[in-house]
Write a protein that holds these residues in place. Structure first.
Motif, PDB file in Angstrom:
ATOM      1  N   ILE A   1      13.725  -2.226  18.563  1.00 55.06           N
ATOM      2  CA  ILE A   1      12.718  -2.247  19.626  1.00 55.06           C
ATOM      3  C   ILE A   1      11.359  -2.122  18.951  1.00 55.06           C
ATOM      4  CG2 ILE A   1      11.851  -1.112  21.693  1.00 55.06           C
ATOM      5  CD1 ILE A   1      14.716  -0.025  22.105  1.00 55.06           C
ATOM      6  N   LYS A   2      10.579  -3.202  19.001  1.00 58.71           N
ATOM      7  CA  LYS A   2       9.264  -3.224  18.372  1.00 58.71           C
ATOM      8  C   LYS A   2       8.207  -2.741  19.350  1.00 58.71           C
ATOM      9  CE  LYS A   2      10.309  -6.942  15.198  1.00 58.71           C
ATOM     10  NZ  LYS A   2       9.903  -8.243  14.671  1.00 58.71           N
ATOM     11  N   MET A   3       7.127  -2.248  18.809  1.00 64.16           N
ATOM     12  CA  MET A   3       6.008  -1.805  19.631  1.00 64.16           C
ATOM     13  C   MET A   3       5.168  -3.028  20.023  1.00 64.16           C
ATOM     14  SD  MET A   3       6.616   1.346  19.908  1.00 64.16           S
ATOM     15  CE  MET A   3       5.149   2.013  20.658  1.00 64.16           C
ATOM     16  N   VAL A   4       4.928  -3.169  21.302  1.00 63.98           N
ATOM     17  CA  VAL A   4       4.167  -4.304  21.831  1.00 63.98           C
ATOM     18  C   VAL A   4       2.680  -3.964  21.877  1.00 63.98           C
ATOM     19  CG1 VAL A   4       3.864  -5.815  23.825  1.00 63.98           C
ATOM     20  CG2 VAL A   4       6.149  -5.052  23.184  1.00 63.98           C
ATOM     21  N   VAL A   5       2.361  -2.705  22.171  1.00 68.44           N
ATOM     22  CA  VAL A   5       0.955  -2.289  22.249  1.00 68.44           C
ATOM     23  C   VAL A   5       0.470  -1.868  20.867  1.00 68.44           C
ATOM     24  CG1 VAL A   5       1.111  -1.589  24.655  1.00 68.44           C
ATOM     25  CG2 VAL A   5       1.570   0.084  22.875  1.00 68.44           C
ATOM     26  N   LYS A   6      -0.840  -1.844  20.708  1.00 64.96           N
ATOM     27  CA  LYS A   6      -1.431  -1.411  19.441  1.00 64.96           C
ATOM     28  C   LYS A   6      -2.597  -0.479  19.723  1.00 64.96           C
ATOM     29  CE  LYS A   6      -4.197  -5.630  19.075  1.00 64.96           C
ATOM     30  NZ  LYS A   6      -3.920  -6.091  20.405  1.00 64.96           N
ATOM     31  N   LYS A   7      -3.054   0.215  18.692  1.00 66.91           N
ATOM     32  CA  LYS A   7      -4.180   1.135  18.844  1.00 66.91           C
ATOM     33  C   LYS A   7      -5.372   0.385  19.417  1.00 66.91           C
ATOM     34  CE  LYS A   7      -3.448   4.336  15.032  1.00 66.91           C
ATOM     35  NZ  LYS A   7      -4.050   4.839  13.801  1.00 66.91           N
ATOM     36  N   GLY A   8      -6.071   1.037  20.354  1.00 63.87           N
ATOM     37  CA  GLY A   8      -7.265   0.457  20.933  1.00 63.87           C
ATOM     38  C   GLY A   8      -7.015  -0.366  22.181  1.00 63.87           C
ATOM     39  N   ASP A   9      -5.749  -0.713  22.485  1.00 58.74           N
ATOM     40  CA  ASP A   9      -5.451  -1.463  23.704  1.00 58.74           C
ATOM     41  C   ASP A   9      -5.769  -0.613  24.928  1.00 58.74           C
ATOM     42  OD1 ASP A   9      -4.526  -3.719  22.437  1.00 58.74           O
ATOM     43  OD2 ASP A   9      -2.397  -3.327  22.803  1.00 58.74           O
ATOM     44  N   ARG A  10      -6.280  -1.265  25.962  1.00 61.36           N
ATOM     45  CA  ARG A  10      -6.463  -0.617  27.267  1.00 61.36           C
ATOM     46  C   ARG A  10      -5.276  -1.018  28.117  1.00 61.36           C
ATOM     47  NH1 ARG A  10     -12.448   0.109  28.783  1.00 61.36           N
ATOM     48  NH2 ARG A  10     -11.578  -0.122  30.858  1.00 61.36           N
ATOM     49  N   VAL A  11      -4.608  -0.029  28.699  1.00 62.87           N
ATOM     50  CA  VAL A  11      -3.359  -0.295  29.407  1.00 62.87           C
ATOM     51  C   VAL A  11      -3.336   0.360  30.790  1.00 62.87           C
ATOM     52  CG1 VAL A  11      -2.017  -0.550  27.289  1.00 62.87           C
ATOM     53  CG2 VAL A  11      -2.205   1.699  28.348  1.00 62.87           C
ATOM     54  N   LEU A  12      -2.467  -0.163  31.645  1.00 68.47           N
ATOM     55  CA  LEU A  12      -2.142   0.458  32.925  1.00 68.47           C
ATOM     56  C   LEU A  12      -0.764   1.076  32.762  1.00 68.47           C
ATOM     57  CD1 LEU A  12      -3.153  -2.355  35.422  1.00 68.47           C
ATOM     58  CD2 LEU A  12      -4.392  -0.251  34.942  1.00 68.47           C
ATOM     59  N   TYR A  13      -0.590   2.318  33.227  1.00 65.51           N
ATOM     60  CA  TYR A  13       0.704   2.985  33.090  1.00 65.51           C
ATOM     61  C   TYR A  13       1.192   3.462  34.443  1.00 65.51           C
ATOM     62  CZ  TYR A  13      -2.161   7.235  33.073  1.00 65.51           C
ATOM     63  OH  TYR A  13      -3.048   8.217  33.390  1.00 65.51           O
ATOM     64  N   SER A  14       2.484   3.716  34.541  1.00 69.65           N
ATOM     65  CA  SER A  14       3.080   4.110  35.818  1.00 69.65           C
ATOM     66  C   SER A  14       2.639   5.521  36.225  1.00 69.65           C
ATOM     67  CB  SER A  14       4.604   4.014  35.761  1.00 69.65           C
ATOM     68  OG  SER A  14       5.121   4.895  34.818  1.00 69.65           O
ATOM     69  N   LYS A  15       2.710   5.769  37.508  1.00 69.36           N
ATOM     70  CA  LYS A  15       2.178   6.998  38.106  1.00 69.36           C
ATOM     71  C   LYS A  15       2.774   8.278  37.518  1.00 69.36           C
ATOM     72  CE  LYS A  15       1.190   8.889  42.638  1.00 69.36           C
ATOM     73  NZ  LYS A  15       1.211   8.630  44.077  1.00 69.36           N
ATOM     74  N   TYR A  16       4.054   8.305  37.285  1.00 74.16           N
ATOM     75  CA  TYR A  16       4.712   9.532  36.824  1.00 74.16           C
ATOM     76  C   TYR A  16       5.074   9.460  35.342  1.00 74.16           C
ATOM     77  CZ  TYR A  16       4.944  10.310  41.798  1.00 74.16           C
ATOM     78  OH  TYR A  16       4.607  10.467  43.106  1.00 74.16           O
TER      79      TYR A  16
END
Length: 94
Positions: free
Chosen positions: A54-69
């Motif tokens: 399982i590779k990491m898709v995001v990288k340092k500095g990315d702006r992301v939306l995450y789930s509520k909980y």
């Protein structure tokens, strides 16, 4: 203090956004709903699960939306962070 997440975990820093009503009143952060938007501060190395990498898709500095909980809130050097799994990230904001 440095934190290096393990596996597919990601260290996030919430992005504070100042919100204004239509009439021009600025809402304080405690009077509005959390934006669920953050910047990726640190990422884990990924992992191998059931023989699949399982590779990491995001990288340092990315702006992301995450789930509520998502994740666990941690406080380091008087700063609040969120330690979450990569699966809790819904989208990358470009």
């Amino acid at each position: 203090m440095n934190i290096k997440p393990l596996g597919t975990r990601v260290l996030l820093k919430e992005i504070e956004s100042e919100e204004t009503t239509k009439s021009g009143i600025v809402l304080p952060s405690n009077a509005k709903e959390k934006p669920y938007m953050a910047e990726v501060v640190e990422i884990g190395p990924g992992e191998v699960k059931d023989g699949k990498e399982i590779k990491m898709v995001v990288k340092k500095g990315d702006r992301v939306l995450y789930s509520k909980y998502a994740g666990t809130e941690v406080k380091l050097d008087n700063e609040k962070y969120l330690l979450a799994k990569q699966d809790d990230i819904l989208a990358v904001i470009e």
